[in-house]
Write an enzyme that holds these catalytic residues in place. Structure first.
Site, PDB file in Angstrom:
ATOM      1  CD  GLU A   1      -8.520   0.498   4.031  1.00  0.00           C
ATOM      2  OE1 GLU A   1      -8.146   0.836   4.716  1.00  0.00           O
ATOM      3  OE2 GLU A   1      -8.907   1.333   2.670  1.00  0.00           O
TER       4      GLU A   1
ATOM      5  CG  HIS B   1     -11.989   5.512   1.923  1.00  0.00           C
ATOM      6  ND1 HIS B   1     -12.559   6.622   2.434  1.00  0.00           N
ATOM      7  CD2 HIS B   1     -10.513   5.718   2.296  1.00  0.00           C
ATOM      8  CE1 HIS B   1     -11.742   7.401   2.885  1.00  0.00           C
ATOM      9  NE2 HIS B   1     -10.401   6.804   3.163  1.00  0.00           N
TER      10      HIS B   1
ATOM     11  NE  ARG C   1      -5.812   1.860  -0.618  1.00  0.00           N
ATOM     12  CZ  ARG C   1      -6.279   2.807   0.639  1.00  0.00           C
ATOM     13  NH1 ARG C   1      -5.281   2.510   1.713  1.00  0.00           N
ATOM     14  NH2 ARG C   1      -7.155   3.441   0.516  1.00  0.00           N
TER      15      ARG C   1
ATOM     16  NE  ARG D   1      -8.285  14.502   1.063  1.00  0.00           N
ATOM     17  CZ  ARG D   1      -8.120  13.363   1.412  1.00  0.00           C
ATOM     18  NH1 ARG D   1      -8.972  12.277   2.114  1.00  0.00           N
ATOM     19  NH2 ARG D   1      -6.902  12.166   1.024  1.00  0.00           N
TER      20      ARG D   1
ATOM     21  CG  ASN E   1      -1.715   1.131   1.432  1.00  0.00           C
ATOM     22  OD1 ASN E   1      -1.898   2.078   0.709  1.00  0.00           O
ATOM     23  ND2 ASN E   1      -2.715   1.120   2.119  1.00  0.00           N
TER      24      ASN E   1
END
Ligand code: ADP
Length: 402
Positions: A387, A180, A91, A242, A7
């Site tokens: 994940e 996601h 990923r 964000r 990842n």
């Protein structure tokens, strides 16, 4: 099958070595500060926890170090030889409009990933560098790209399109992609399994991945029909740094008033806004909450804006799906923050969502847990995301098929 899951972030590289037969994690590690002073690797296995500090210029050098540590007994490596790695799952940020699901990396697919760099200029180069390193260092070992956006490719056009002139969608592929995806896929599948095993309805689920980055997804009949992040991860609810949803005209105003370039505004909305920008305290919800509890107005406001907007997305997605059977909470905040969960879930009784205050407070870590009262029509599930496991499973399945 032993699958190495990689990842790669813009300056980080997280990895796990997973035995897919029993889904056991053999090694878990991470490299931080790639290309910055103070690069280091930490690695954990049943042999212990180890740390290596070494200057690392890029992802290629980082991958070489990682491979060395996986095979080195001095660093808790569990492999005698790298040939024991059967496959590598990466990923990868963006499918673009080219892929609908995970793919085996071929020269042709690699060229498509390179073409899609403009859709993820921070992450895609790191993802591609890792894939290329693996092809060089482990020739013959299959690489599989598992995309963050893939779960969302089932969205209908009416949810995915922006209302801009259609020819610019066709020319530049400007649309909502969502992110996601591996997390939303994992927790929605876990929820479906849990609800079906109890004979409960499972076809209308809202999954809330709430962490440093946050996104909400509407999952109908097991498929994503809408999601809050957009062409990039900037859209949706406010996050650690964000802004989330904002009127696009703000960009021009900031350029005019602060003399910023559009690229600087994008950076400002991605890195200086959200919890950090509103509270002036931190991007970490725990620090913001601690300040809010001392009476800091801006800290409280940052959290209220977040929980209010998550609530709005839940309501919007219930409307989009024509009902709601289950809300899933996951990610660092979803799995751990009882006060923020409470603020999100309270006031949704009109939808049949009734949270049990004590269950919310006492929610255990690391397993599926119901937060709803026994009488609540809608189930509220906390589900720890995984994940890496999704990436390992997808990699195994693609390699077996190939
Ligand atoms: P990322 O999106 O980087 O993977 P995480 O999913 O780890 O981030 O989420 C980070 C957020 O989760 C932070 O806002 C942090 O405050 C919150 N968080 C993590 N652990 C806890 C905890 N034990 N209690 C409360 N909040 C937590």
């Amino acid at each position: 099958m032993k699958v190495l899951v990689l990842n790669a972030g813009s300056s980080s590289l997280k990895y796990q070595l997973i035995e897919t037969d029993d889904e056991k994690v053999l090694v878990k590690g991470g490299i931080e500060r790639i290309g910055i002073e103070g690069s280091n690797l930490t690695q954990k296995s049943e042999k212990g926890e180890y740390k290596v500090e070494k200057p690392l210029a890029d992802h290629t050098e980082s991958f070489d170090l990682l491979i060395g540590c996986l095979t080195s007994p001095a660093f808790g490596g569990v492999l005698k030889d790298i040939s024991e790695i059967d496959a590598i799952g990466h990923r990868v940020l963006h499918t673009g409009t080219d892929f609908k699901g995970s793919v085996l990396v071929t020269d042709g697919n690699l060229a498509i990933l390179e073409k899609n760099i403009p859709l993820g200029p921070l992450h895609m180069p790191a993802n591609i560098a890792c894939i290329k390193s693996c092809m060089k260092v482990l020739p013959g070992v299959p690489n599989v790209a598992v995309f963050d956006t893939a779960f969302h490719t089932t969205m209908p056009d009416k949810a995915a399109m922006y209302a801009i002139p259609y020819e610019d969608y066709e020319r530049y592929k400007i649309k909502r992609y969502g992110f996601h995806g591996t997390s939303h896929k994992f927790v929605s599948e876990e929820a479906v399994g849990y609800l079906r095993s109890k004979g409960l309805p499972w076809d209308k689920i809202v999954t809330c991945h709430l962490g440093n980055g946050s996104s909400i997804t509407a999952v109908k009949d097991g498929k994503c029909v809408d999601t809050s992040m957009g062409m990039t991860p900037l859209e949706g609810v406010p996050m650690g740094t964000r802004s989330g949803d904002i009127d696009a005209s703000v960009v021009e105003m900031l350029c005019d008033r602060k003399g910023m370039t559009p690229a600087e505004v994008t950076q400002y909305l991605n890195k200086k806004s959200g919890f950090l920008g509103v509270s002036g305290v931190s991007s970490d919800s725990r620090n913001v909450l601690a300040e809010a509890e001392k009476g800091n107005y801006r800290a409280r406001l940052a959290l209220d804006m977040f929980t209010y907007r998550v609530k709005k997305y839940i309501g919007a997605y219930a409307a989009a799906m024509g009902g709601l059977d289950c809300i899933v909470l996951t990610g660092g905040i979803g799995e751990n923050s009882a006060p923020l969960r409470k603020d999100i879930l309270e006031g949704l009784e009109f939808l049949g969502v009734v949270v049990d205050a004590e269950r919310n407070e006492k929610c255990p870590r690391g397993r599926i847990f119901e937060l709803n009262t026994d009488g609540s029509r809608v189930k509220i599930l906390v589900i720890p995301t995984n994940e890496e496991l999704v990436i390992a499973r997808e990699t195994r399945d693609i390699v077996k098929k190939a």
